[in-house]
Write a protein that holds these residues in place. Structure first.
Motif, PDB file in Angstrom:
ATOM      1  N   GLY A 152     -24.297  25.345 -49.205  1.00  0.00           N
ATOM      2  CA  GLY A 152     -23.216  24.834 -48.378  1.00  0.00           C
ATOM      3  C   GLY A 152     -23.362  24.951 -46.884  1.00  0.00           C
ATOM      4  O   GLY A 152     -22.506  24.475 -46.135  1.00  0.00           O
ATOM      5  N   GLY A 153     -24.439  25.583 -46.408  1.00  0.00           N
ATOM      6  CA  GLY A 153     -24.624  25.721 -44.965  1.00  0.00           C
ATOM      7  C   GLY A 153     -23.969  26.971 -44.403  1.00  0.00           C
ATOM      8  O   GLY A 153     -23.354  27.758 -45.133  1.00  0.00           O
ATOM      9  N   GLY A 154     -24.088  27.134 -43.105  1.00  0.00           N
ATOM     10  CA  GLY A 154     -23.611  28.355 -42.454  1.00  0.00           C
ATOM     11  C   GLY A 154     -22.341  28.198 -41.653  1.00  0.00           C
ATOM     12  O   GLY A 154     -21.962  29.114 -40.915  1.00  0.00           O
ATOM     13  N   ILE A 155     -21.663  27.046 -41.762  1.00  0.00           N
ATOM     14  CA  ILE A 155     -20.453  26.794 -40.970  1.00  0.00           C
ATOM     15  C   ILE A 155     -19.230  26.733 -41.871  1.00  0.00           C
ATOM     16  O   ILE A 155     -19.229  26.050 -42.897  1.00  0.00           O
ATOM     17  N   ILE A 156     -18.197  27.456 -41.496  1.00  0.00           N
ATOM     18  CA  ILE A 156     -16.899  27.305 -42.142  1.00  0.00           C
ATOM     19  C   ILE A 156     -15.871  26.981 -41.063  1.00  0.00           C
ATOM     20  O   ILE A 156     -16.088  27.267 -39.876  1.00  0.00           O
ATOM     21  N   THR A 157     -14.784  26.356 -41.454  1.00  0.00           N
ATOM     22  CA  THR A 157     -13.670  26.192 -40.525  1.00  0.00           C
ATOM     23  C   THR A 157     -12.423  26.815 -41.140  1.00  0.00           C
ATOM     24  O   THR A 157     -12.235  26.775 -42.360  1.00  0.00           O
ATOM     25  N   VAL A 158     -11.606  27.390 -40.279  1.00  0.00           N
ATOM     26  CA  VAL A 158     -10.303  27.918 -40.704  1.00  0.00           C
ATOM     27  C   VAL A 158      -9.249  27.330 -39.787  1.00  0.00           C
ATOM     28  O   VAL A 158      -9.504  27.110 -38.594  1.00  0.00           O
ATOM     29  N   THR A 159      -8.086  27.044 -40.335  1.00  0.00           N
ATOM     30  CA  THR A 159      -6.972  26.547 -39.537  1.00  0.00           C
ATOM     31  C   THR A 159      -5.911  27.638 -39.498  1.00  0.00           C
ATOM     32  O   THR A 159      -5.317  27.984 -40.525  1.00  0.00           O
ATOM     33  N   VAL A 160      -5.708  28.184 -38.312  1.00  0.00           N
ATOM     34  CA  VAL A 160      -4.776  29.290 -38.141  1.00  0.00           C
ATOM     35  C   VAL A 160      -3.351  28.743 -38.036  1.00  0.00           C
ATOM     36  O   VAL A 160      -3.092  27.776 -37.314  1.00  0.00           O
ATOM     37  N   LYS A 161      -2.436  29.336 -38.771  1.00  0.00           N
ATOM     38  CA  LYS A 161      -1.023  28.942 -38.677  1.00  0.00           C
ATOM     39  C   LYS A 161      -0.499  29.287 -37.283  1.00  0.00           C
ATOM     40  O   LYS A 161      -0.764  30.367 -36.768  1.00  0.00           O
ATOM     41  N   GLY A 162       0.244  28.344 -36.686  1.00  0.00           N
ATOM     42  CA  GLY A 162       0.814  28.613 -35.367  1.00  0.00           C
ATOM     43  C   GLY A 162       0.158  27.825 -34.257  1.00  0.00           C
ATOM     44  O   GLY A 162       0.493  28.008 -33.079  1.00  0.00           O
ATOM     45  N   GLY A 163      -0.790  26.951 -34.590  1.00  0.00           N
ATOM     46  CA  GLY A 163      -1.375  26.071 -33.587  1.00  0.00           C
ATOM     47  C   GLY A 163      -2.276  26.760 -32.587  1.00  0.00           C
ATOM     48  O   GLY A 163      -2.869  27.818 -32.862  1.00  0.00           O
ATOM     49  N   TYR A 164      -2.345  26.182 -31.379  1.00  0.00           N
ATOM     50  CA  TYR A 164      -3.299  26.641 -30.378  1.00  0.00           C
ATOM     51  C   TYR A 164      -3.050  28.084 -29.945  1.00  0.00           C
ATOM     52  O   TYR A 164      -3.986  28.863 -29.787  1.00  0.00           O
ATOM     53  N   GLU A 165      -1.802  28.458 -29.739  1.00  0.00           N
ATOM     54  CA  GLU A 165      -1.523  29.822 -29.269  1.00  0.00           C
ATOM     55  C   GLU A 165      -1.992  30.858 -30.287  1.00  0.00           C
ATOM     56  O   GLU A 165      -2.575  31.875 -29.935  1.00  0.00           O
ATOM     57  N   ALA A 166      -1.742  30.581 -31.557  1.00  0.00           N
ATOM     58  CA  ALA A 166      -2.183  31.510 -32.605  1.00  0.00           C
ATOM     59  C   ALA A 166      -3.704  31.521 -32.698  1.00  0.00           C
ATOM     60  O   ALA A 166      -4.322  32.585 -32.887  1.00  0.00           O
ATOM     61  N   ALA A 167      -4.315  30.351 -32.543  1.00  0.00           N
ATOM     62  CA  ALA A 167      -5.780  30.276 -32.588  1.00  0.00           C
ATOM     63  C   ALA A 167      -6.393  31.043 -31.424  1.00  0.00           C
ATOM     64  O   ALA A 167      -7.407  31.749 -31.591  1.00  0.00           O
ATOM     65  N   LYS A 168      -5.789  30.919 -30.243  1.00  0.00           N
ATOM     66  CA  LYS A 168      -6.283  31.628 -29.064  1.00  0.00           C
ATOM     67  C   LYS A 168      -6.162  33.146 -29.245  1.00  0.00           C
ATOM     68  O   LYS A 168      -7.090  33.893 -28.909  1.00  0.00           O
TER      69      LYS A 168
END
Length: 388
Positions: free
Chosen positions: A303-319
């Motif tokens: 599957g390769g070495g990259i995963i993505t996650v989507t953090v709840k709360g949008g940009y502020e939560a991701a930051k």
């Protein structure tokens, strides 16, 4: 070398040694080469010999790197460049003319999108994007002036998979070229030429180097197409340096080992994070929950070495999540021995409009994680503590 396994090819495909019989390939840090006679020089410039002339044209270190990648990708020929984007742009410019049209998957690297939308219109070159999850859309977009189909699989950064066999059949039906950016998969996990691609492009800066040291790019494919690309590159000069080529050729010797570990770590982390209450989604091609899981299993070794996650709360939560990481660093790079986290919406794909980003799955909470070679539990624990 044709009957040898991948790992053996990557290690044993080396340049001819000098008279000193070095065990390891020497560095050829020279801008030009000398000739024994005026006739020898004339013959070299008139393509009557394969003598080295000038390192912008060719160099023993660069040739070794190119030959290795050709072996690993099952390609007839190749040409190397100073970066992955140099490989993409030079390939396009060598094959396109004013009035031509490209059909591309909608999810492409931000710089590739900028070439399509900002610079190609100046040259009267147009493009149409097809929805990555609706390959049948391609046929509706093909025009008489369409020259080729271009795609990434897995895509950057949404990790979507495109059926290479299906797109190849469409390209052949309409007598179009198929060009594939294979950077995320590497030739160890996926060989697009085996599925009908005409040209394969890599940013060698990523997994081929694997340690974030040097820049490089390469395009491989049929001799006829590569010759056109080589001649354009020879004139315009986006050449790969001998030193970088030497580093990349050495790095290919461990590509299989590294990719095995990247994939094992990434699958473990993705499985552990899936269902986490702080995340809306975890995406990894070899998770059964991935919408393109069947395609991934069909055309990729792992599957390769990259995963993505989507953090709840949008940009502020991701930051906040990024800022709380301790071992994993924030960087726009990927494919490194060290794990790296990136927020595509505010960095690599920030020049896209919000509508364009959302259309290819780049939400404000999306984090791209390049899983490194550290102990997988240490990687996971850093991500979990940042999510708390």
């Amino acid at each position: 070398m044709e009957n040898k396994h991948f790992e053996t090819k990557a290690i044993r495909a080396q340049m001819d040694r000098s008279n000193n019989n070095e065990h390891s390939s020497p560095l050829y840090l020279t801008s030009s080469f000398i000739f024994d006679s005026a006739e020898d020089m004339r013959a070299a410039f008139n393509d009557e010999s394969d003598a080295f002339i000038y390192s912008r044209y060719s160099n023993p270190n660069v040739n070794e790197f190119v030959n290795k990648v050709c072996l690993l990708e099952n390609a007839e020929a190749g040409v190397a460049f100073g970066s992955g984007m140099a490989a993409i742009y030079t390939t396009f410019m060598a094959l396109l003319k004013s009035g031509d049209h490209i059909v591309s998957c909608s999810s492409v690297f931000g710089a590739t999108h900028a070439i399509f939308t900002k610079y190609f219109p100046k040259l009267n070159i147009t493009h149409s994007y097809f929805n990555t999850n609706n390959v049948k859309e391609i046929e509706q977009l093909i025009k008489p002036e369409t020259r080729f189909i271009y795609l990434e699989t897995p895509t950057n950064p949404a990790i979507e998979l495109i059926d290479l066999e299906l797109v190849s059949s469409i390209a052949k039906k309409h007598k179009l070229l198929l060009i594939v950016d294979n950077c995320f998969a590497t030739p160890y996990l996926q060989q697009p030429i085996n599925y009908g691609a005409d040209l394969v492009i890599h940013s060698a800066t990523k997994y081929m180097d694997g340690q974030g040291r040097v820049l490089g790019g390469i395009t491989v494919g049929s001799k006829q197409l590569i010759n056109e690309i080589y001649l354009f590159g020879r004139l315009t000069g986006p050449s790969l340096s001998p030193f970088n080529a030497w580093v990349l050729s050495k790095s290919l010797e461990t590509l299989a080992l590294r990719m095995d570990r990247h994939c094992e770590n990434a699958l473990h982390v993705a499985q552990a994070l899936e269902g986490n209450s702080k995340l809306e989604n975890v995406s990894y091609p070899f998770l059964p929950s991935h919408p393109n899981h069947t395609i991934a299993k069909k055309q990729m070794k792992a599957g390769g070495g990259i995963i993505t996650v989507t953090v709840k709360g949008g940009y502020e939560a991701a930051k906040q999540f990024l800022d709380k990481l301790q071992m994993i660093k924030i960087s726009p790079n990927l494919g490194d021995a060290r794990s790296i986290a990136t927020h595509p919406a505010s960095s690599t794909h920030c020049k896209l409009s919000e509508i364009e980003r959302l259309s290819v799955g780049i939400t404000p909470g999306l984090i791209r994680i390049s899983i490194g070679l550290e102990n997988r539990e240490d990687i996971l624990n850093d991500l979990l503590q940042a999510l708390k």
